[in-house]
Write an enzyme that holds these catalytic residues in place. Structure first.
Site, PDB file in Angstrom:
ATOM      1  N   HIS A 189       0.897  -1.346  -0.052  1.00  0.00           N
ATOM      2  CA  HIS A 189       0.215  -0.083  -0.192  1.00  0.00           C
ATOM      3  C   HIS A 189       0.683   1.143   0.200  1.00  0.00           C
ATOM      4  O   HIS A 189       0.267   2.358  -0.332  1.00  0.00           O
ATOM      5  CB  HIS A 189      -0.924  -0.064   1.183  1.00  0.00           C
ATOM      6  CG  HIS A 189      -0.356   0.303   2.549  1.00  0.00           C
ATOM      7  ND1 HIS A 189      -0.075  -0.829   3.325  1.00  0.00           N
ATOM      8  CD2 HIS A 189       0.192   1.478   3.175  1.00  0.00           C
ATOM      9  CE1 HIS A 189       0.531  -0.268   4.448  1.00  0.00           C
ATOM     10  NE2 HIS A 189       0.588   1.202   4.414  1.00  0.00           N
ATOM     11  N   ASP A 219       0.235  -7.688   1.765  1.00  0.00           N
ATOM     12  CA  ASP A 219       0.837  -6.426   1.526  1.00  0.00           C
ATOM     13  C   ASP A 219       2.034  -6.232   1.655  1.00  0.00           C
ATOM     14  O   ASP A 219       2.639  -5.464   2.533  1.00  0.00           O
ATOM     15  CB  ASP A 219       0.015  -5.641   2.892  1.00  0.00           C
ATOM     16  CG  ASP A 219      -0.006  -4.379   2.545  1.00  0.00           C
ATOM     17  OD1 ASP A 219       0.202  -3.663   1.639  1.00  0.00           O
ATOM     18  OD2 ASP A 219      -0.194  -3.458   3.832  1.00  0.00           O
ATOM     19  N   SER A 298       4.744   2.672   7.655  1.00  0.00           N
ATOM     20  CA  SER A 298       4.536   1.549   7.118  1.00  0.00           C
ATOM     21  C   SER A 298       5.723   0.998   6.274  1.00  0.00           C
ATOM     22  O   SER A 298       6.276   2.013   5.392  1.00  0.00           O
ATOM     23  CB  SER A 298       3.133   1.971   6.147  1.00  0.00           C
ATOM     24  OG  SER A 298       2.021   2.036   6.927  1.00  0.00           O
TER      25      SER A 298
END
Length: 455
Positions: A189, A219, A298
């Site tokens: 993402h 992911d 992230s």
């Protein structure tokens, strides 16, 4: 005396010029008496030893001298001695000033010649005392920071007025160096929807990155940069199978664009489950931590106390979008297998049944437990095996399809259970699918196949 004047000089603390030599307060004005005076000086016993020593050195008087009045030779000696005494005091003060001036000039020249910071030249700092755990944390950060990178996601936008095509940043995140070949691991993402990607290393050098491959379901994405090998420091990879709740963990990333930020915490829970941000497919065995994870973290590494990678910081649970003490990381045991496939083949070969199923809430309303098959294309594994999809009859009435209740003897109550079982299988495996069809159960063998876009 010269040494004492140098040490007390204000030159060591300011740039003001050196003061004049100290006044000679102990001297008395010299007067030359008339011929009727008996003596110019006090008795020998009261003379200063320093003056006596100078007197002996200049041979002006002798220890046995008697300075009687009316003697012209005594007056001459007295005059010469006084003159010499005054000369000695003035020459001594001049010598002190000269030595001080020379020392000041030498120190000034040394400050210009030696490459030293202007402030540190006069400040002596003592080493900071840290506790053992603090030293370990500092060492861990210093050793692993060169492995963490900053990733910028660029998107192409067209100006509404000039119609010029521009590249603008649409997001950023973190990542880490996987090997010396320039492979960078991050979250999918972080790079989703990017037209171009740029990776900034710890030394602030920036390189264009290419996408090697990605796995939307877990992911995970792998990039590659063409950087010199001496600038790439792979992160040490650990294991996540033996983690314990309560052990210390460390997260390094770039929250809100603040590069190389360290946060600490503990493992709050294990074997959590979250959904992929791209496909909604569940990710199992996720690590829960209270280490602060914010937007920008992230893709960054989660480390144990030895500095080894144990997970990728992926998501947070927060109504506000900021850290609330509940963060999630994909375990490194899951990441390792995915990265190896992406580096070797550019894709992850994951088996599928080839069906579309209804939301879990819809099945619960029917009062049954399992996965309701909505569609099973004839070209897919389930369609080839004969699974029945949901459809409508000629009158528009809904006819429910097969409801999967188990796979290879493992009970299936919802979609997460089905995904979890398929993650343990490989492409080409033959599984036994038990379905509820109408009012009876059937067992149907199905051969698993890869996704259509990966074959």
């Amino acid at each position: 005396m010269a040494t004492s004047a140098l040490l007390n000089s204000p030159f060591f603390y300011s740039s003001s010029p050196p003061p004049p030599p100290p006044p000679l307060t102990n001297r008395k004005p010299i007067s030359f008496p008339s011929s009727s005076s008996k003596s110019l000086f006090p008795p020998r016993s009261s003379l200063n030893p320093l003056i006596l020593s100078i007197h002996h050195q200049n041979s002006l008087i002798t220890p046995n001298c008697n300075c009687s009045s009316g003697s012209s030779s005594s007056n001459d000696n007295n005059y010469l001695f006084a003159k010499q005494n005054r000369y000695f005091f003035f020459s001594s003060a001049a010598l002190d000033s000269l030595l001080l001036l020379c020392a000041s000039i030498a120190l000034s020249i040394s400050l210009f010649v030696v490459d030293v910071d202007s402030a540190s030249a006069f400040v002596v700092s003592t080493p900071r005392k840290l506790q053992t755990d603090e030293l370990a944390t500092v060492r861990l950060f210093q050793e692993n920071t060169p492995s963490v990178v900053y990733i910028t996601n660029l998107a192409v936008r067209q100006d509404a007025f000039t119609l010029d095509v521009l590249e603008v940043p649409q997001g950023s995140g973190s990542g880490f160096v996987w090997d010396k070949q320039g492979h960078i691991v991050t979250n999918y993402h972080v790079i989703r929807g990017a037209s171009d990607l740029r990776v900034t290393l710890a030394d602030q050098t920036t390189y264009d990155a290419k996408v090697v491959g990605f796995d939307q379901d877990k992911d995970v994405a792998v990039l590659r940069v063409d950087a010199p090998k001496d600038k790439l420091r792979p992160i040490p990879v650990g294991i996540s199978a033996d983690l314990l709740v309560g052990q210390k963990v460390f997260a390094i990333g770039n929250p809100f664009g603040l590069d190389h930020t360290l946060t600490t915490g503990v493992i709050s829970g294990l074997r959590r489950e979250i959904s992929s941000a791209a496909t909604g497919r569940p990710i199992q065995d996720v690590i829960q931590t209270d280490a602060a994870i914010n937007p920008g973290n992230s893709g960054g590494p989660l480390l144990d106390s030895s500095g080894s990678l144990i997970g990728i910081n992926t998501a947070i649970y927060s109504p506000s979008g900021a850290s609330s003490g509940v963060g999630f990381s994909i375990p490194v045991d899951t990441v390792g297998g995915i990265v190896d496939q992406l580096v070797r083949f550019g894709k992850v070969t994951r088996p599928i049944l080839g069906i579309k199923f209804a939301p879990d809430q819809s099945v619960e309303q029917l009062g049954v437990s399992g996965v309701l098959v909505l569609d099973a294309p004839a070209s897919g594994p389930a369609g080839k095996a004969g699974l029945q999809p949901t459809k409508r009859d000629a009158y528009g009435r809904l006819i429910l399809g097969d409801i999967i209740t188990s796979v290879n003897g493992k009970k299936v109550t919802n979609g997460s259970d089905l995904y979890r079982i398929l993650d343990q299988c490989k492409v080409g495996d033959k599984v036994t699918v038990e379905v509820l069809r109408g009012d009876h159960k059937e067992k149907i063998p199905v051969t698993l196949e890869p996704k259509a876009d990966e074959s």
